[in-house]
Motif scaffolding. Sequence first.
Motif, mmCIF file in Angstrom:
data_model
loop_
_atom_site.group_PDB
_atom_site.id
_atom_site.type_symbol
_atom_site.label_atom_id
_atom_site.label_comp_id
_atom_site.label_asym_id
_atom_site.label_seq_id
_atom_site.Cartn_x
_atom_site.Cartn_y
_atom_site.Cartn_z
ATOM 1 N N MET A 17 0.827 -1.209 0.000
ATOM 2 C CA MET A 17 0.000 0.000 0.000
ATOM 3 C C MET A 17 0.863 1.262 0.000
ATOM 4 S SD MET A 17 -3.579 -0.174 0.617
ATOM 5 C CE MET A 17 -4.618 -1.611 0.391
ATOM 6 N N ASP A 49 -7.420 1.284 2.293
ATOM 7 C CA ASP A 49 -8.812 1.154 1.829
ATOM 8 C C ASP A 49 -9.662 1.807 2.878
ATOM 9 O OD1 ASP A 49 -9.218 -0.323 -0.639
ATOM 10 O OD2 ASP A 49 -8.135 -1.942 0.336
ATOM 11 N N ARG A 51 -9.432 1.268 6.464
ATOM 12 C CA ARG A 51 -9.214 -0.133 6.812
ATOM 13 C C ARG A 51 -7.714 -0.388 6.968
ATOM 14 N NH1 ARG A 51 -8.289 -5.098 4.739
ATOM 15 N NH2 ARG A 51 -7.724 -4.258 2.715
ATOM 16 N N LEU A 73 -8.540 4.662 -0.649
ATOM 17 C CA LEU A 73 -8.916 4.018 -1.912
ATOM 18 C C LEU A 73 -10.431 4.043 -2.087
ATOM 19 C CD1 LEU A 73 -6.262 1.161 -1.803
ATOM 20 C CD2 LEU A 73 -6.134 3.382 -2.944
ATOM 21 N N ARG A 77 -20.579 -6.015 -5.061
ATOM 22 C CA ARG A 77 -20.085 -4.745 -4.522
ATOM 23 C C ARG A 77 -21.058 -3.589 -4.738
ATOM 24 N NH1 ARG A 77 -13.624 -4.182 -5.741
ATOM 25 N NH2 ARG A 77 -13.710 -2.860 -3.890
ATOM 26 N N LYS A 130 -12.836 4.969 -8.083
ATOM 27 C CA LYS A 130 -12.644 3.621 -8.633
ATOM 28 C C LYS A 130 -13.971 2.992 -8.996
ATOM 29 C CE LYS A 130 -12.414 1.256 -4.104
ATOM 30 N NZ LYS A 130 -11.537 0.688 -3.085
ATOM 31 N N HIS A 131 -13.984 2.003 -9.843
ATOM 32 C CA HIS A 131 -12.884 1.383 -10.582
ATOM 33 C C HIS A 131 -13.158 1.703 -12.043
ATOM 34 C CE1 HIS A 131 -13.868 -0.890 -6.892
ATOM 35 N NE2 HIS A 131 -12.594 -1.065 -6.758
ATOM 36 N N ARG A 155 -13.773 -11.361 -12.210
ATOM 37 C CA ARG A 155 -13.615 -9.908 -12.302
ATOM 38 C C ARG A 155 -12.317 -9.459 -12.948
ATOM 39 N NH1 ARG A 155 -12.322 -7.413 -6.362
ATOM 40 N NH2 ARG A 155 -11.027 -9.058 -5.533
ATOM 41 N N MET A 162 -8.472 4.949 -9.985
ATOM 42 C CA MET A 162 -7.989 3.567 -10.023
ATOM 43 C C MET A 162 -8.620 2.844 -11.209
ATOM 44 S SD MET A 162 -8.527 0.450 -7.268
ATOM 45 C CE MET A 162 -7.845 1.257 -5.845
ATOM 46 N N TYR A 189 -10.562 -3.908 -12.667
ATOM 47 C CA TYR A 189 -10.004 -5.236 -12.920
ATOM 48 C C TYR A 189 -10.360 -5.743 -14.316
ATOM 49 C CZ TYR A 189 -8.464 -6.475 -8.163
ATOM 50 O OH TYR A 189 -7.785 -6.566 -6.975
ATOM 51 N N ASP A 199 -5.789 -1.296 -10.207
ATOM 52 C CA ASP A 199 -6.342 -2.064 -9.091
ATOM 53 C C ASP A 199 -5.339 -3.184 -8.788
ATOM 54 O OD1 ASP A 199 -7.842 -3.034 -7.048
ATOM 55 O OD2 ASP A 199 -9.671 -3.334 -8.206
ATOM 56 N N TRP A 200 -5.418 -3.691 -7.572
ATOM 57 C CA TRP A 200 -4.372 -4.582 -7.053
ATOM 58 C C TRP A 200 -4.194 -5.844 -7.911
ATOM 59 C CZ3 TRP A 200 -4.499 -0.225 -5.145
ATOM 60 C CH2 TRP A 200 -3.731 0.170 -4.047
ATOM 61 N N SER A 235 -12.551 -5.445 0.699
ATOM 62 C CA SER A 235 -11.576 -4.414 1.039
ATOM 63 C C SER A 235 -12.200 -3.178 1.676
ATOM 64 C CB SER A 235 -10.782 -4.015 -0.206
ATOM 65 O OG SER A 235 -11.653 -3.576 -1.219
ATOM 66 N N GLU A 239 -17.066 -8.417 -1.784
ATOM 67 C CA GLU A 239 -16.132 -8.388 -2.895
ATOM 68 C C GLU A 239 -15.632 -9.788 -3.235
ATOM 69 O OE1 GLU A 239 -13.025 -5.603 -2.076
ATOM 70 O OE2 GLU A 239 -11.712 -6.495 -3.586
HETATM 71 C C1 BGC Z 1 -10.193 -3.897 -4.801
HETATM 72 C C2 BGC Z 1 -9.964 -2.402 -4.629
HETATM 73 C C3 BGC Z 1 -9.119 -2.165 -3.417
HETATM 74 C C4 BGC Z 1 -7.816 -2.909 -3.584
HETATM 75 C C5 BGC Z 1 -6.840 -2.719 -2.442
HETATM 76 C C6 BGC Z 1 -8.891 -4.664 -4.773
HETATM 77 O O1 BGC Z 1 -9.114 -6.037 -4.707
HETATM 78 O O2 BGC Z 1 -10.888 -4.145 -5.996
HETATM 79 O O3 BGC Z 1 -11.204 -1.745 -4.534
HETATM 80 O O4 BGC Z 1 -8.923 -0.805 -3.236
HETATM 81 O O5 BGC Z 1 -8.084 -4.289 -3.698
HETATM 82 O O6 BGC Z 1 -7.252 -3.406 -1.324
#
Ligand code: BGC
Length: 748
Positions: free
Chosen positions: A70, A87, A93, A151, A165, A198-199, A209, A242, A245, A277-278, A421, A497
């Motif tokens: 992060m 997040d 978070r 995020l 989501r 996002k996203h 996804r 962001m 996916y 995105d991650w 997340s 998610e």
């Molecule tokens: C989610 C994002 C989130 C990111 C970081 C991804 O899996 O789609 O919304 O910000 O993870 O945790």
Amino acid sequence: MPQYMMRRILAISFAFFFAVGSLTSAAQAPVPANAPYKDVKLPVDKRVADLRGRMTLEEKASLVGGYGWMETAPIERLGIPSIKMADGPLGVRSWMGSSAITNASGSKLKIESTSFPSGIAMASTWNPELVEREGEAIGQEVKALGRDMILGPTVNINRQPLWGRNFEGYGEDPYLSSRMGVAYVRGVQRQGVIPSVKHFAANNEEFERRRIDEQIDQRTLHEIYLPAFKAAVQQGGAWAVMSAYNKVNGENASQNAPLLQDILRKEFGFKGFVLSDWLSTYSTAAPINAGLDLEMPGGPRALDAIKRPGAEGSGVSGLWLTTQNVLAEIKAGHISQATLDTNVSHLLRVIFVSGLFDHPQEKLAGLDTPAQKAAALEGATQGIVLLKNAGLLLPLDPAKIRSIAVIGPNAAIARTGGGGSSLVAPKYAIAPLDGIRTRAGNDIKVTYALGVGMEGEDPAQDTPEARANLLKEAKEAAAHADVAIVVVGRSSKIEGEGHDLTTMDLPAGQDELIAAVEAANPHTVVVLNTGNPVTMSSWLEQTPALVDMWYGGQEGGHALASILFGDANPSGKLPASFPKKLQDSPAYANYPGENLKVNFAEGIYVGYRYYDTKNIEPQFPFGFGLSYTTFKLSGLSITPAKVSGQQPVQVSLKVTNTGKRAGAEVVQLYIHDGHSKIDRPTHELKGFTRVELAPGQSKLVYFSLDRAALSYWSPEMMDWTADPGTFEIQVGSSSRDIALRAPLVLAK
Ligand code: BGC
């Protein structure tokens, strides 16, 4: 694992553990204390150019790949701080692991912060000012925790009721989502915190996804899936976006030049940075050349994630933009230095405009302050939607009620949000039962029965005997109370998610529970605690009162009690239509797609645009929500009633509280275009305002419409256009309750 993967991972490991360290030790020109980029008074572009000019190629390359899970790479030599993220979007978070790990009780990685209501609940308030306060509160907490970026917001449109989501976003309408997203961005940025809209774009299903390819025509993208991003950029001045996916029209969102360059940069004029995105990058040169500025995440955890069995097959991929990879691609001529400079400039610009460069360690207000809690409580309260109140069972009258039975799998547990997340770990969370008990005080007896276990939570509650016993207890509790309150809904495991819902129905046994309680006590209030619509056909007719509390964050239970007892008058309105059954929903035939492709064949006919145009009666329409008082709209006036060019129009009307309680009405303005050259939905939301009124009080409300409000996106012109002719301005209390109509002529 394929050979090439192995090689790449070794290269990555090497790059991460050795290269970053060696970069900073390379011989550099010394930086004078008065270097222009350090001068806060210089225009940001000059600071960016000066700083960029002092960076080595290696340093530039190190900025575009994540440094940790992060964080971005700091470059100490030049004073460039790391951007530390968390997040998002419904509170802060823990950035140290997945929700499952960090939110577990006793976890050392836990971070406690205010849990705000889900996005869908905040959208139900139709109160951008409140969302802005929420954004501000979240921004303060981000800083207080030593982070720099949140995020969120999630502004993806609710295309269909099974998206896992949907609870994170602001519903089905692009205009409402735009207003809410802009408000969130403004609140966060006011604190010097970087949001991440996002996203981008059209992340509308969790099914596959990372691999799903969405076929979406340009008009649909522009009218439905992009406006909230455009507004966040143009009206909110968002600093970061962001990428999604999914693929859009054949290309991964993280390397989608039509989206990132043509639309985001050129059409919208975006000046901030785009992060992936991650773990959703698939090569080195392509994303950089397509306009991705930052690959996230980086570091050892990212490496673990891509090495995990099955990761590759599900589209988990990353660590392509490591310093070494980027340098190699530059050397090979696949990325130009000018392109890398552009990416780096985007990042540096935000580091300057956000204040991160000039005061990186500044910690503002604390955590869980009274103002933050108040924003969470107000959001939860204003977001509650009263869907049915036959016989005026609500509000409960404490002078007449002696006992209440609170029943259901969501009654005693505070289910503050959906899973994934966005799930925040709050210091405390008020369950419906807690809230009702506190409000009921000593004079009203409150009993509790589970009624049915939450599907998938406890196998011991799932045997036929256990079920029969639980149901019997619930019926008895209901029969012995003046009022029964059944709190049903989903859990963060079922709705969250990473996976879509498999059904619109309530989890196992909950329909039966409602029916049994209603049979035992005619004074039953059903409370929904979910982020998506549910099927209600088996019980709704017998249900005297129905309340949707969504996922209300940590204050959900207090908010619910204040609505049930009438301390607050419900004013929430649905930001998404509730269909009678899943089969009625617009994307039903085109979800989740086949062979990793999904065709958005319903086009612009999403939500009420579909139900109202095709005359399919929803269970509850978009914009709908009852109050304990009544309102009247009158005196609609349009000035001037004929316009041309860019001339704006003033719309005004009077709202009167015709009942006996103070309350708030959300006045909604829709436009109807019956003459356009191409098909348009029967109406589209173009304005709304939430008005608080004392009993008997009237207020004038005003809207200003411009040509853009009358326009549609023309595939022929590849641009927005409005066809001259007569439009109808509609004003009402839901998409299906239009009280006033008046013509507006757009001259040639
Ligand atoms: C989610 C994002 C989130 C990111 C970081 C991804 O899996 O789609 O919304 O910000 O993870 O945790």
